[in-house]
Design a protein around this motif. Structure first.
Motif, PDB file in Angstrom:
ATOM      1  N   GLY A  99       0.816  -1.203   0.000  1.00 35.63           N
ATOM      2  CA  GLY A  99       0.000   0.000   0.000  1.00 35.63           C
ATOM      3  C   GLY A  99       0.853   1.257   0.000  1.00 35.63           C
ATOM      4  O   GLY A  99       2.033   1.232   0.370  1.00 35.63           O
ATOM      5  N   ASN A 131       2.549  12.060   5.301  1.00 33.45           N
ATOM      6  CA  ASN A 131       1.369  11.228   5.039  1.00 33.45           C
ATOM      7  C   ASN A 131       0.072  12.012   5.186  1.00 33.45           C
ATOM      8  O   ASN A 131      -0.860  11.837   4.391  1.00 33.45           O
ATOM      9  CB  ASN A 131       1.365  10.003   5.950  1.00 33.45           C
ATOM     10  CG  ASN A 131       2.332   8.936   5.482  1.00 33.45           C
ATOM     11  OD1 ASN A 131       2.602   8.816   4.291  1.00 33.45           O
ATOM     12  ND2 ASN A 131       2.854   8.175   6.409  1.00 33.45           N
ATOM     13  N   TYR A 135      -2.442  12.565   2.126  1.00 33.70           N
ATOM     14  CA  TYR A 135      -3.824  12.121   2.289  1.00 33.70           C
ATOM     15  C   TYR A 135      -4.788  13.273   2.047  1.00 33.70           C
ATOM     16  O   TYR A 135      -5.759  13.130   1.304  1.00 33.70           O
ATOM     17  CB  TYR A 135      -4.054  11.535   3.689  1.00 33.70           C
ATOM     18  CG  TYR A 135      -5.468  11.065   3.874  1.00 33.70           C
ATOM     19  CD1 TYR A 135      -5.863   9.828   3.402  1.00 33.70           C
ATOM     20  CD2 TYR A 135      -6.413  11.881   4.484  1.00 33.70           C
ATOM     21  CE1 TYR A 135      -7.177   9.395   3.535  1.00 33.70           C
ATOM     22  CE2 TYR A 135      -7.723  11.477   4.630  1.00 33.70           C
ATOM     23  CZ  TYR A 135      -8.101  10.225   4.149  1.00 33.70           C
ATOM     24  OH  TYR A 135      -9.404   9.816   4.276  1.00 33.70           O
ATOM     25  N   VAL A 139      -6.220  12.244  -1.490  1.00 29.99           N
ATOM     26  CA  VAL A 139      -7.398  11.434  -1.173  1.00 29.99           C
ATOM     27  C   VAL A 139      -8.601  12.313  -0.871  1.00 29.99           C
ATOM     28  O   VAL A 139      -9.679  12.117  -1.432  1.00 29.99           O
ATOM     29  CB  VAL A 139      -7.100  10.480   0.005  1.00 29.99           C
ATOM     30  CG1 VAL A 139      -8.345   9.699   0.403  1.00 29.99           C
ATOM     31  CG2 VAL A 139      -5.961   9.539  -0.352  1.00 29.99           C
ATOM     32  N   ASN A 145      -7.502   7.590  -5.846  1.00 27.14           N
ATOM     33  CA  ASN A 145      -7.351   6.302  -5.173  1.00 27.14           C
ATOM     34  C   ASN A 145      -5.880   5.898  -5.187  1.00 27.14           C
ATOM     35  O   ASN A 145      -5.322   5.620  -6.247  1.00 27.14           O
ATOM     36  CB  ASN A 145      -8.182   5.222  -5.865  1.00 27.14           C
ATOM     37  CG  ASN A 145      -9.662   5.449  -5.679  1.00 27.14           C
ATOM     38  OD1 ASN A 145     -10.091   5.930  -4.643  1.00 27.14           O
ATOM     39  ND2 ASN A 145     -10.441   5.104  -6.699  1.00 27.14           N
ATOM     40  N   GLN A 148      -3.734   0.506  -2.067  1.00 26.39           N
ATOM     41  CA  GLN A 148      -4.057   0.187  -0.677  1.00 26.39           C
ATOM     42  C   GLN A 148      -3.263  -0.998  -0.157  1.00 26.39           C
ATOM     43  O   GLN A 148      -3.017  -1.086   1.030  1.00 26.39           O
ATOM     44  CB  GLN A 148      -5.542  -0.053  -0.516  1.00 26.39           C
ATOM     45  CG  GLN A 148      -6.343   1.194  -0.758  1.00 26.39           C
ATOM     46  CD  GLN A 148      -7.820   0.975  -0.545  1.00 26.39           C
ATOM     47  OE1 GLN A 148      -8.275  -0.134  -0.321  1.00 26.39           O
ATOM     48  NE2 GLN A 148      -8.573   2.039  -0.627  1.00 26.39           N
ATOM     49  N   PHE A 152      -5.084  -2.822   3.902  1.00 27.75           N
ATOM     50  CA  PHE A 152      -6.311  -2.021   3.947  1.00 27.75           C
ATOM     51  C   PHE A 152      -7.340  -2.546   2.997  1.00 27.75           C
ATOM     52  O   PHE A 152      -7.185  -2.954   1.959  1.00 27.75           O
ATOM     53  CB  PHE A 152      -5.998  -0.543   3.612  1.00 27.75           C
ATOM     54  CG  PHE A 152      -5.054   0.077   4.599  1.00 27.75           C
ATOM     55  CD1 PHE A 152      -5.486   0.463   5.834  1.00 27.75           C
ATOM     56  CD2 PHE A 152      -3.719   0.230   4.283  1.00 27.75           C
ATOM     57  CE1 PHE A 152      -4.620   1.044   6.742  1.00 27.75           C
ATOM     58  CE2 PHE A 152      -2.842   0.811   5.183  1.00 27.75           C
ATOM     59  CZ  PHE A 152      -3.284   1.217   6.419  1.00 27.75           C
TER      60      PHE A 152
END
Length: 152
Positions: A99, A131, A135, A139, A145, A148, A152
């Motif tokens: 991921g 991170n 994110y 995201v 996307n 993962q 996850f």
């Protein structure tokens, strides 16, 4: 081996890899990338020929003229960039299994360790901040996307 040979071979490999990516493109869409890659192919071959010529001259004892600060390639000079190239290749492959966020965390920790930044607080804040930023941007805002992996 002269650094021009190594540079030319690396450029040649990159050109070939990118050319394989243009095979699936429609003919009109592939025209410009194919043209640019053709130029890169020509120049990489020219660089390789110049490097081989300089290497042959050095082995014969003939004088070799260097441009500006150019010098003979030493492993010590390229050791760290090669280590990071290998780490990035492993990162790209591992991302599909572990991921994005797990591999990115591992990449940041390993990079900080290699660069001798071993303070725990620096590592934690860097990993968490990077991170969180990725994110939030990709995201949350852009709705992208990210891989993962198995966790996850």
């Amino acid at each position: 081996m002269h650094q021009d040979v190594v540079s030319g071979v690396v450029l040649l490999i990159i050109t070939i890899v990118f050319y394989t990516q243009t095979v699936d493109l429609p003919e009109r869409a592939a025209m410009f990338p194919t043209f640019v890659l053709g130029l890169l192919l020509f120049f990489s071959i020219a660089i390789i020929i110049m490097g081989v010529t300089k290497t042959i001259k050095e082995k014969k004892g003939d004088p070799v003229y260097y441009v500006e600060e150019e010098e003979r390639l030493k492993f010590k000079t390229i050791k760290l960039p090669l280590v990071f190239l290998i780490i990035l290749a492993i990162y790209i492959v591992a991302m599909n299994f572990l991921g994005f966020f797990v591999t990115t965390t591992l990449l940041i920790v390993l990079t900080l360790y290699i660069l001798h930044s071993r303070k725990l607080t620096t590592c934690i804040f860097t990993v968490f901040g990077t991170n969180l930023f990725i994110y939030f941007l990709f995201v949350f805002l852009l709705n992208v996307n990210l891989p993962q992996g198995i966790f996850f």
